[in-house]
Scaffold this motif. Structure first.
Motif, PDB file in Angstrom:
ATOM      1  N   GLN A   1     -31.860   7.256 -26.629  1.00 46.24           N
ATOM      2  CA  GLN A   1     -30.744   6.575 -25.978  1.00 46.24           C
ATOM      3  C   GLN A   1     -30.025   7.493 -24.990  1.00 46.24           C
ATOM      4  O   GLN A   1     -29.585   7.054 -23.922  1.00 46.24           O
ATOM      5  N   GLU A   2     -29.936   8.767 -25.351  1.00 44.20           N
ATOM      6  CA  GLU A   2     -29.287   9.725 -24.456  1.00 44.20           C
ATOM      7  C   GLU A   2     -30.048   9.824 -23.135  1.00 44.20           C
ATOM      8  O   GLU A   2     -29.445   9.868 -22.054  1.00 44.20           O
ATOM      9  N   LEU A   3     -31.379   9.829 -23.202  1.00 43.66           N
ATOM     10  CA  LEU A   3     -32.164   9.885 -21.964  1.00 43.66           C
ATOM     11  C   LEU A   3     -31.919   8.659 -21.107  1.00 43.66           C
ATOM     12  O   LEU A   3     -31.711   8.768 -19.892  1.00 43.66           O
ATOM     13  N   ILE A   4     -31.940   7.486 -21.715  1.00 43.64           N
ATOM     14  CA  ILE A   4     -31.720   6.248 -20.955  1.00 43.64           C
ATOM     15  C   ILE A   4     -30.380   6.297 -20.233  1.00 43.64           C
ATOM     16  O   ILE A   4     -30.272   5.973 -19.047  1.00 43.64           O
ATOM     17  N   LYS A   5     -29.341   6.737 -20.937  1.00 37.83           N
ATOM     18  CA  LYS A   5     -28.009   6.797 -20.339  1.00 37.83           C
ATOM     19  C   LYS A   5     -27.930   7.855 -19.238  1.00 37.83           C
ATOM     20  O   LYS A   5     -27.297   7.640 -18.192  1.00 37.83           O
ATOM     21  N   LYS A   6     -28.586   8.995 -19.445  1.00 35.93           N
ATOM     22  CA  LYS A   6     -28.496  10.062 -18.458  1.00 35.93           C
ATOM     23  C   LYS A   6     -29.293   9.756 -17.193  1.00 35.93           C
ATOM     24  O   LYS A   6     -28.909  10.172 -16.095  1.00 35.93           O
ATOM     25  N   VAL A   7     -30.388   9.030 -17.333  1.00 37.07           N
ATOM     26  CA  VAL A   7     -31.113   8.605 -16.134  1.00 37.07           C
ATOM     27  C   VAL A   7     -30.255   7.628 -15.336  1.00 37.07           C
ATOM     28  O   VAL A   7     -30.193   7.682 -14.113  1.00 37.07           O
ATOM     29  N   ARG A   8     -29.576   6.740 -16.045  1.00 40.62           N
ATOM     30  CA  ARG A   8     -28.642   5.824 -15.369  1.00 40.62           C
ATOM     31  C   ARG A   8     -27.535   6.601 -14.658  1.00 40.62           C
ATOM     32  O   ARG A   8     -27.213   6.335 -13.493  1.00 40.62           O
ATOM     33  N   LEU A   9     -26.957   7.589 -15.339  1.00 37.31           N
ATOM     34  CA  LEU A   9     -25.898   8.400 -14.734  1.00 37.31           C
ATOM     35  C   LEU A   9     -26.400   9.134 -13.500  1.00 37.31           C
ATOM     36  O   LEU A   9     -25.680   9.256 -12.505  1.00 37.31           O
ATOM     37  N   ALA A  10     -27.632   9.619 -13.558  1.00 34.45           N
ATOM     38  CA  ALA A  10     -28.202  10.324 -12.406  1.00 34.45           C
ATOM     39  C   ALA A  10     -28.230   9.423 -11.178  1.00 34.45           C
ATOM     40  O   ALA A  10     -27.841   9.828 -10.072  1.00 34.45           O
ATOM     41  N   SER A  11     -28.671   8.188 -11.362  1.00 37.04           N
ATOM     42  CA  SER A  11     -28.737   7.267 -10.227  1.00 37.04           C
ATOM     43  C   SER A  11     -27.352   6.900  -9.712  1.00 37.04           C
ATOM     44  O   SER A  11     -27.172   6.675  -8.513  1.00 37.04           O
TER      45      SER A  11
ATOM     46  N   GLN B   1     -42.345   7.716 -16.256  1.00 35.23           N
ATOM     47  CA  GLN B   1     -41.936   7.318 -14.910  1.00 35.23           C
ATOM     48  C   GLN B   1     -40.753   8.162 -14.433  1.00 35.23           C
ATOM     49  O   GLN B   1     -40.701   8.578 -13.272  1.00 35.23           O
ATOM     50  N   ALA B   2     -39.805   8.412 -15.331  1.00 32.05           N
ATOM     51  CA  ALA B   2     -38.666   9.256 -14.974  1.00 32.05           C
ATOM     52  C   ALA B   2     -39.131  10.672 -14.658  1.00 32.05           C
ATOM     53  O   ALA B   2     -38.644  11.314 -13.723  1.00 32.05           O
ATOM     54  N   ASN B   3     -40.079  11.169 -15.437  1.00 31.98           N
ATOM     55  CA  ASN B   3     -40.607  12.508 -15.217  1.00 31.98           C
ATOM     56  C   ASN B   3     -41.226  12.626 -13.823  1.00 31.98           C
ATOM     57  O   ASN B   3     -40.989  13.608 -13.104  1.00 31.98           O
ATOM     58  N   ALA B   4     -42.028  11.632 -13.436  1.00 40.56           N
ATOM     59  CA  ALA B   4     -42.679  11.665 -12.125  1.00 40.56           C
ATOM     60  C   ALA B   4     -41.644  11.665 -11.006  1.00 40.56           C
ATOM     61  O   ALA B   4     -41.777  12.404 -10.023  1.00 40.56           O
ATOM     62  N   ALA B   5     -40.607  10.834 -11.145  1.00 41.33           N
ATOM     63  CA  ALA B   5     -39.582  10.741 -10.103  1.00 41.33           C
ATOM     64  C   ALA B   5     -38.784  12.036  -9.992  1.00 41.33           C
ATOM     65  O   ALA B   5     -38.573  12.567  -8.902  1.00 41.33           O
TER      66      ALA B   5
END
Length: 210
Positions: A64-74, A182-186
Motif C-alpha cells: 500500500q505504501e508503494l501505491i501511495k508513493k507512486v501517486r504522490l510522485a505523479s 511498470q513503475a520500475n520501468a518508468a
C-alpha cells in the motif's frame, strides 16, 4: 505557482512505459482519496493493522505504501515536468521533461486503477516536503532552474526506486507485482533521462546506507 499546469494537461498521451508485463489498464477509475496533511484523514482500519486479503493475494502495508508513493510522485513530478517544458533554459532539459510528464500521466492512471481495485485510499496533494521542492524549483530561473529541477527530481526518483525494488521482491499480490514492474520501468527511465542532462550531482542521489 501560476506557471504549473494541471495534472490533465497531457491527456492526449497514450503509450505506456515498456515493462514486458501485462498492461494494468489506463482507464481512470473511481477511487477513495485522502489529503496527505489532513488531521482528520484516517486510513481504513484494515490498512492500519497490516496485511489484508484481496482476490489478487495478500496486500501488505508495504504494498500500500508503494501505491501511495507512486501517486504522490505523479502529483508533483508531473506538473513540475510540464512546467520545465516551458521554463527550462536547456533544450535537453525541455526534451526529457516532456517524456517524463507524458509517462507520469500514464503511470498515474495506472496507479489510480490499481488503487480502485485494491481499495487503497490515495493522497490528493503533494506532501509538505514535495511542496517545498516545487517552491524551490519555481523560485529559480535560467541554469539555476534547470539544476534545481534535475536535483530534486533525481533525488525523489532514487528514493521511490528503492521501495519499488523492495515490493517487487516481497509482494505476494499479483496485481501489485505487475504494477511494481511498470513503475520500475518508468522510474528507471526517468532516472536515466535526468542523468542524461549532465546536471546530476552527488546531492541528486539518496544518501548511501551505512
Amino acid at each position: 505557482m501560476a506557471a504549473l499546469c494541471t495534472l490533465t494537461a497531457c491527456a492526449g498521451y497514450t503509450p505506456t512505459p515498456g515493462s514486458g508485463t501485462t498492461d494494468l489498464g489506463t482507464e481512470p477509475a473511481t477511487i477513495e482519496t485522502q489529503p496527505t496533511d489532513s488531521p482528520t484523514a484516517q486510513p481504513e482500519k484494515e490498512q492500519e493493522t497490516g496485511t489484508r486479503q484481496t482476490r489478487w493475494g495478500p496486500l501488505s502495508q508495504t504494498d500500500q505504501e508503494l501505491i501511495k508513493k507512486v501517486r504522490l510522485a505523479s502529483l508533483w513530478e508531473m506538473p513540475m515536468a510540464q512546467d520545465a517544458v516551458q521554463r527550462a533554459s536547456s533544450g535537453r532539459v525541455r526534451q526529457i521533461s516532456k517524456e517524463i510528464a507524458d509517462q507520469h500521466h500514464t503511470l498515474d492512471r495506472q496507479v489510480r486503477d490499481v488503487a480502485a481495485k485494491l481499495k487503497v485510499k490515495l493522497p490528493v496533494k503533494p506532501t509538505p516536503q514535495q511542496q517545498d521542492w516545487m517552491t524551490d524549483i519555481s523560485s529559480k530561473s535560467g541554469s539555476a532552474y534547470d539544476a534545481t529541477y534535475v536535483k530534486w527530481l533525481r533525488l525523489a526518483h532514487g528514493q521511490v526506486f528503492a521501495l519499488i525494488g523492495t515490493v517487487r521482491g516481497s509482494t505476494q499480490n499479483t496485481l501489485v507485482r505487475r504494477f511494481s514492474e511498470q513503475a520500475n520501468a518508468a522510474v528507471l527511465n526517468h532516472q536515466r533521462l535526468l542523468e542524461s542532462t549532465g546536471l546530476t550531482t552527488p546531492e541528486s542521489f539518496p544518501t548511501p546506507s551505512t
